[in-house]
Design a protein around this motif. Structure first.
Motif, PDB file in Angstrom:
ATOM      1  N   GLY A 527      68.209 -10.404  -2.810  1.00  0.00           N
ATOM      2  CA  GLY A 527      69.006  -9.277  -3.271  1.00  0.00           C
ATOM      3  C   GLY A 527      69.389  -8.351  -2.142  1.00  0.00           C
ATOM      4  N   ALA A 528      70.509  -7.664  -2.328  1.00  0.00           N
ATOM      5  CA  ALA A 528      70.970  -6.672  -1.355  1.00  0.00           C
ATOM      6  C   ALA A 528      71.580  -5.516  -2.119  1.00  0.00           C
ATOM      7  N   ILE A 529      71.324  -4.314  -1.635  1.00  0.00           N
ATOM      8  CA  ILE A 529      71.886  -3.117  -2.243  1.00  0.00           C
ATOM      9  C   ILE A 529      72.248  -2.145  -1.133  1.00  0.00           C
ATOM     10  N   SER A 530      73.391  -1.475  -1.302  1.00  0.00           N
ATOM     11  CA  SER A 530      73.833  -0.497  -0.303  1.00  0.00           C
ATOM     12  C   SER A 530      74.429   0.706  -1.006  1.00  0.00           C
ATOM     13  N   TYR A 531      74.303   1.850  -0.360  1.00  0.00           N
ATOM     14  CA  TYR A 531      74.872   3.102  -0.875  1.00  0.00           C
ATOM     15  C   TYR A 531      75.546   3.831   0.276  1.00  0.00           C
ATOM     16  N   ALA A 532      76.758   4.316   0.012  1.00  0.00           N
ATOM     17  CA  ALA A 532      77.515   5.054   1.022  1.00  0.00           C
ATOM     18  C   ALA A 532      78.016   6.356   0.425  1.00  0.00           C
ATOM     19  N   HIS A 533      77.944   7.415   1.223  1.00  0.00           N
ATOM     20  CA  HIS A 533      78.463   8.723   0.819  1.00  0.00           C
ATOM     21  C   HIS A 533      79.335   9.265   1.941  1.00  0.00           C
ATOM     22  N   GLN A 534      80.517   9.725   1.567  1.00  0.00           N
ATOM     23  CA  GLN A 534      81.443  10.279   2.551  1.00  0.00           C
ATOM     24  C   GLN A 534      81.866  11.681   2.135  1.00  0.00           C
ATOM     25  N   ASP A 535      81.832  12.590   3.101  1.00  0.00           N
ATOM     26  CA  ASP A 535      82.388  13.935   2.942  1.00  0.00           C
ATOM     27  C   ASP A 535      83.603  14.043   3.851  1.00  0.00           C
ATOM     28  N   ARG A 536      84.749  14.252   3.241  1.00  0.00           N
ATOM     29  CA  ARG A 536      85.983  14.457   4.003  1.00  0.00           C
ATOM     30  C   ARG A 536      86.438  15.894   3.820  1.00  0.00           C
ATOM     31  N   ASN A 537      86.687  16.583   4.925  1.00  0.00           N
ATOM     32  CA  ASN A 537      87.032  18.002   4.888  1.00  0.00           C
ATOM     33  C   ASN A 537      88.387  18.237   5.532  1.00  0.00           C
ATOM     34  N   ALA A 538      89.292  18.818   4.757  1.00  0.00           N
ATOM     35  CA  ALA A 538      90.575  19.289   5.287  1.00  0.00           C
ATOM     36  C   ALA A 538      90.346  20.721   5.770  1.00  0.00           C
ATOM     37  N   ASN A 539      90.111  20.863   7.077  1.00  0.00           N
ATOM     38  CA  ASN A 539      89.606  22.130   7.598  1.00  0.00           C
ATOM     39  C   ASN A 539      90.610  23.275   7.528  1.00  0.00           C
ATOM     40  N   ASN A 540      91.885  22.973   7.596  1.00  0.00           N
ATOM     41  CA  ASN A 540      92.882  24.057   7.611  1.00  0.00           C
ATOM     42  C   ASN A 540      94.076  23.698   6.745  1.00  0.00           C
ATOM     43  N   TYR A 541      93.808  23.325   5.487  1.00  0.00           N
ATOM     44  CA  TYR A 541      94.879  22.893   4.593  1.00  0.00           C
ATOM     45  C   TYR A 541      95.786  24.076   4.241  1.00  0.00           C
ATOM     46  N   VAL A 542      97.100  23.896   4.440  1.00  0.00           N
ATOM     47  CA  VAL A 542      98.107  24.898   4.086  1.00  0.00           C
ATOM     48  C   VAL A 542      99.055  24.260   3.085  1.00  0.00           C
ATOM     49  N   ASN A 543      98.952  24.648   1.826  1.00  0.00           N
ATOM     50  CA  ASN A 543      99.763  24.037   0.786  1.00  0.00           C
ATOM     51  C   ASN A 543     101.248  24.297   1.031  1.00  0.00           C
ATOM     52  N   GLY A 544     102.050  23.219   1.005  1.00  0.00           N
ATOM     53  CA  GLY A 544     103.481  23.350   1.214  1.00  0.00           C
ATOM     54  C   GLY A 544     103.901  23.472   2.663  1.00  0.00           C
ATOM     55  N   ASN A 545     102.964  23.274   3.605  1.00  0.00           N
ATOM     56  CA  ASN A 545     103.300  23.435   5.018  1.00  0.00           C
ATOM     57  C   ASN A 545     104.377  22.448   5.467  1.00  0.00           C
ATOM     58  N   THR A 546     104.295  21.199   4.981  1.00  0.00           N
ATOM     59  CA  THR A 546     105.293  20.203   5.367  1.00  0.00           C
ATOM     60  C   THR A 546     106.677  20.607   4.898  1.00  0.00           C
ATOM     61  N   TRP A 547     106.765  21.162   3.680  1.00  0.00           N
ATOM     62  CA  TRP A 547     108.058  21.604   3.176  1.00  0.00           C
ATOM     63  C   TRP A 547     108.610  22.757   4.005  1.00  0.00           C
ATOM     64  N   GLN A 548     107.726  23.656   4.429  1.00  0.00           N
ATOM     65  CA  GLN A 548     108.193  24.766   5.243  1.00  0.00           C
ATOM     66  C   GLN A 548     108.732  24.285   6.582  1.00  0.00           C
ATOM     67  N   LEU A 549     108.053  23.295   7.179  1.00  0.00           N
ATOM     68  CA  LEU A 549     108.535  22.750   8.444  1.00  0.00           C
ATOM     69  C   LEU A 549     109.840  21.991   8.258  1.00  0.00           C
ATOM     70  N   LEU A 550     109.964  21.296   7.143  1.00  0.00           N
ATOM     71  CA  LEU A 550     111.182  20.546   6.866  1.00  0.00           C
ATOM     72  C   LEU A 550     112.370  21.457   6.647  1.00  0.00           C
ATOM     73  N   THR A 551     112.128  22.578   5.990  1.00  0.00           N
ATOM     74  CA  THR A 551     113.221  23.486   5.621  1.00  0.00           C
ATOM     75  C   THR A 551     113.321  24.700   6.532  1.00  0.00           C
ATOM     76  N   ASN A 552     112.622  24.661   7.676  1.00  0.00           N
ATOM     77  CA  ASN A 552     112.699  25.753   8.646  1.00  0.00           C
ATOM     78  C   ASN A 552     112.287  27.084   8.028  1.00  0.00           C
ATOM     79  N   GLY A 553     111.166  27.054   7.288  1.00  0.00           N
ATOM     80  CA  GLY A 553     110.631  28.287   6.717  1.00  0.00           C
ATOM     81  C   GLY A 553     110.902  28.467   5.253  1.00  0.00           C
ATOM     82  N   GLY A 554     111.711  27.612   4.654  1.00  0.00           N
ATOM     83  CA  GLY A 554     111.958  27.710   3.219  1.00  0.00           C
ATOM     84  C   GLY A 554     110.704  27.345   2.440  1.00  0.00           C
ATOM     85  N   VAL A 555     110.576  27.836   1.250  1.00  0.00           N
ATOM     86  CA  VAL A 555     109.403  27.593   0.420  1.00  0.00           C
ATOM     87  C   VAL A 555     109.803  26.685  -0.735  1.00  0.00           C
ATOM     88  N   ASN A 556     109.050  25.632  -0.948  1.00  0.00           N
ATOM     89  CA  ASN A 556     109.322  24.742  -2.071  1.00  0.00           C
ATOM     90  C   ASN A 556     108.738  25.356  -3.332  1.00  0.00           C
TER      91      ASN A 556
END
Length: 804
Positions: A527-556
């Protein structure tokens, strides 16, 4: 193996879920790679030719899509292997061989090899790779973009009866607030007035691949080179939009408000058979050096992709009105006959890469490996025209993209066994993509109502392309300790960092810890058993940042709060896997596998919040007797996704006091797949009569559970005035079922003569509530009317094999 592939061609069973078992000894060894270990008194025949045929009872666009044998009728079979080499005692080492496969099908292939063992070798080959998709795809356009109807003759927003606002119906009961029907789950109401005028297409692709290889041995160095040319042609499904301005709103006219306003006509959507005419050339050169302790390899690769068609110019069939001074469709007049909707096809590009790999045995228990690759990807194809109305093709910031991407890959790993019971591995990897393409302001819609084409952002600027770059680094450490002779403990820790440009989360880190134990539970039980745990952290998430860059400051404004990109957002991942191997007797081997994983997106209150995966299945092999073996397996897999979102609308004239509405909704999707496979091989008369049976069954089910509530915000109010009860509205399940049974046999009636025969039954059924409708004009979209595939095919095949 050779016989397996010949029989598979003969029976048309090209999509079996498991590799087929061999029916006779293997004949597909490479004479150019190794000489026979010793000379036999009488060498058995090594050359052979297969000649035969097969009959398909019905059409099968799903199961035979990779062979080209999709139509009913007879097909010829012709496979062969012919080779020769210098005798073992002649002192020479020259060889040659020719192989041909599937000569009666579009998937035919041929390879020729010749050379001198241990010194040089040359090979040339051809592979035909078909893909047959369907023969009932419909489009308003022909292959050159011409329309099946007069340009501008299809009126917009055409519905056969009075439509609910906004011209849709719902799967369940629609929600009514203050006497106004509000949208639930949208279903457009069809009109079949254009169905008979559409062109009918056979969507099929074909790849013709020609390859030449060469090898030269010089001391401890081996120099290899290859040239590969691929031509891909045919058609695949795609769609394009014919740009207008304002969509259908409450400001329209008509009792059902399904007539667009005079000042702004809606856009049109149509499906078309996208023409494919691509050429790809690739050149590789490699030099490898090898000794007992040191292995080194250097390589160079150049690839060039050329699209022989720049764009697909679709004549506009919709009555969008006349073209105004700004290039915008306006008014109610007929569309100009010369207007087209250009669709830009994939641009030509090229890439090159240099590689270096080094492996060194520091000691008998320690080894170091290193890999390095540097590449350049370039694309500078001229831009296709932005509109089919030449007078309104506004200038772009440059004539071509002038794209350049620099790639860097590096990996270093050390593997060692410092003590008899301990092994250790440490590795570092960097994967860097530096996009050095220029960032410029582009006109998004050349028919914009703004004179300068400044239509992209809310602040009035143009759209800026985003030359996306990333750098991904990984450090992994793994240690294994053998606690007992049959028990091993393995620990692993992997730390990753990702830097992204033009992303909502520019810096993401993750750490994954894994523990695995494999042991012997009993004399015949492991028999074999394994367990994995991952913590992924978005340290500086800015919601809508891609849209602002795409639209030169416009807000979606349509991005709800906490609606995060799931592949960038913070996440917790847990995974548990286990296997049991049990062999109660020498002739029986069993395995049971199970896997559970779960993802939680803690900061996401909208979008994907959770998904849960589960997989389990036994696998059994049994040698019933010396001439009879069988193998069976079952796998169940389930994937669950939980999503939620909101929709905000303002000022659409829904009722006298309403200025907008707020729609929360959820979507829970469960995918379930059952797979069963059984194989049996029987040597009825050893070396004379052999039989093989394969059965595969697969059943897939996608279940939807959707819910929506409605909250209307009255004029001038900031709180909800009416909230409808949550209404679950499940959609019909989407199911697919595959049955595949094949029986094969080989009878050797003379030492060098065999008869190969077989039968196959293929049954595929697919049910999707979105398919199974005729080709129609839905609102402003002309859909292809793709039908659900339901294939039931009998295949009979027989052939003769001659060995010499």
């Amino acid at each position: 193996m050779t016989i397996v592939r010949s029989l598979r061609a003969a029976l048309g069973a090209s999509v079996c879920l498991l590799p087929l078992q061999a029916l006779a000894q293997s004949d597909d060894f490479d004479l150019g790679d190794k000489p026979p270990a010793s000379a036999a008194a009488t060498q058995p025949p090594s050359n052979w030719i297969d000649i035969g045929g097969q009959y398909n009872s019905n059409r099968s666009y799903y199961l035979n899509r990779f062979t080209g044998a999709v139509n009913p009728g007879f097909y010829g079979i012709g496979d062969f292997h012919v080779a020769d080499r210098d005798a073992w005692d002649s002192g020479g080492t020259k060889y040659w061989s020719m192989d041909g496969r599937d000569m009666g099908f579009d998937s035919r292939s041929f390879i020729l090899k010749f050379g001198q063992q241990g010194t040089w070798g040359i090979g040339v080959s051809y592979d035909g790779i078909p893909y047959e998709a369907q023969d009932d795809f419909h489009s308003i356009w022909n292959t050159s973009g011409g329309s099946a109807v007069a340009p501008g003759s299809i009126a917009l927003n055409r519905y056969p009866r009075t439509a609910q606002y906004p011209a849709v119906t719902s799967v369940g009961n629609p929600i009514v607030v203050n006497g106004t029907v509000l949208p639930a789950i949208f279903y457009p109401l069809p009109s079949a007035t254009t169905g008979a005028a559409l062109y009918d297409y056979n969507l099929a692709l074909r790849r013709d691949v020609f390859t030449g290889t060469g090898k030269y041995q010089w001391g401890d160095w081996t120099i290899t080179g290859s040239i590969r040319h691929e031509h891909k042609s045919g058609y695949q499904a795609n769609s394009l939009e014919i740009g207008g301005t304002v969509g259908l709103t409450g400001t329209g006219t008509g009792a059902a408000k399904n007539t667009a306003p005079i000042a702004g006509l809606t856009s049109g959507l149509g499906y078309f058979a996208m023409p494919i005419d691509w050429d790809t050339d690739r050149y590789d050169l490699t030099a490898a050096y090898s000794t007992d302790r040191l292995q080194v390899q250097f390589g160079y690769m150049f690839s060039n992709f050329r699209d022989n068609i720049t764009e697909f110019n679709a004549q506009n069939p919709f009555a969008l009105g006349a073209v105004g001074a700004t290039g915008n469709f306006s008014g109610v007049g007929a569309t100009l006959a010369g207007i087209t909707a250009p669709y830009s096809l994939p641009p030509s590009n090229n890439a090159q890469q240099i590689r270096a790999m080094v492996g060194y045995n520091v000691s008998p228990t320690t080894r170091v490996n290193a890999n390095f690759a540097y590449g350049l990807q370039m694309q500078n194809a001229a831009y296709a025209t932005g509109t089919g109305y030449p007078g309104q093709n506004l200038s772009q910031p440059q004539a071509s993209f002038d794209g350049l991407v620099q790639t860097l890959y590096g990996n270093v790993a050390v593997v060692t066994q410092p003590m008899p019971k301990v092994d250790f591995r440490l590795s570092y990897t960097i994967d860097d993509r530096d996009n050095q393409s220029p960032r410029s302001a582009y006109i998004d819609n050349t028919r914009s109502s703004l004179a300068t084409g400044q239509d992209c952002s809310y602040s009035g600027g143009r759209c800026f392309n985003l030359p996306y770059s990333y750098q991904h680094q990984t450090i992994s450490a793994e240690a294994g300790y053998r606690i007992l002779p049959q028990t091993k403990l393995t620990l692993n820790d992997t730390f990753e960092t990702t830097y992204r440009s033009f992303a909502d989360a520019s810096f993401v880190t993750s750490n994954t810890a894994t523990v695995k134990v494999r042991t012997q539970l009993d004399d015949d039980l492991f028999g074999a058993i394994s367990y994995a745990h991952q913590d992924r952290n978005a340290n500086n998430y800015v919601n809508g940042n891609t849209w602002q860059l795409l639209t030169n400051g416009g807000v979606n404004a349509d991005t709800p709060p906490n609606f995060l990109m799931y592949f960038e957002a913070s996440r917790k991942h847990d995974e548990l896997k286990g296997t049991l191997d049990y062999s109660p007797v020498h002739s029986v081997n069993t395995t049971l596998m199970a896997k559970i994983s779960n993802d939680n997106y803690l900061n996401s209150s909208n979008g994907l919040r959770n998904n849960f995966n589960f997989q389990i299945g036994p696998d059994v092999s049994w040698d019933i007797s010396p001439g009879l073996t069988t193998h069976g397996y079952y796998t169940f897999q389930q994937v669950y996704y939980e999503q939620s979102s909101v929709y905000n609308s303002a000022g659409n004239g829904l009722c006298a006091t309403c200025t907008g509405y707020y729609v929360p909704w959820m979507n829970q999707t469960t995918d379930s797949v059952h797979t069963i496979g059984i194989t049996m091989d029987w040597q009825a008369i050893p070396d004379v009569l052999k039989f093989s049976m394969n059965y595969n069954f697969s059943y897939g089910d996608t279940a939807y559970a959707l819910g929506d509530g409605m909250a209307v915000i009255g004029g001038g109010q900031t709180s909800q005035t009416t909230v409808a009860n949550l209404s679950l509205q499940p959609l019909p399940n989407v199911t697919s079922m595959l049955n595949l049974l094949s029986l094969r046999g080989e009878y050797t009636f003379r030492p060098n003569w065999s008869v190969i025969f077989g039968y196959a039954f293929e049954r595929f059924s697919y049910k999707d509530f979105m398919n199974g409708v005729s080709s129609t004009n839905y609102a402003n979209a002309i859909l292809p009317g793709t039908l659900n595939p339901n294939d039931s095919v009998h295949v009979l095949g027989a052939g003769m094999r001659v060995r010499f």
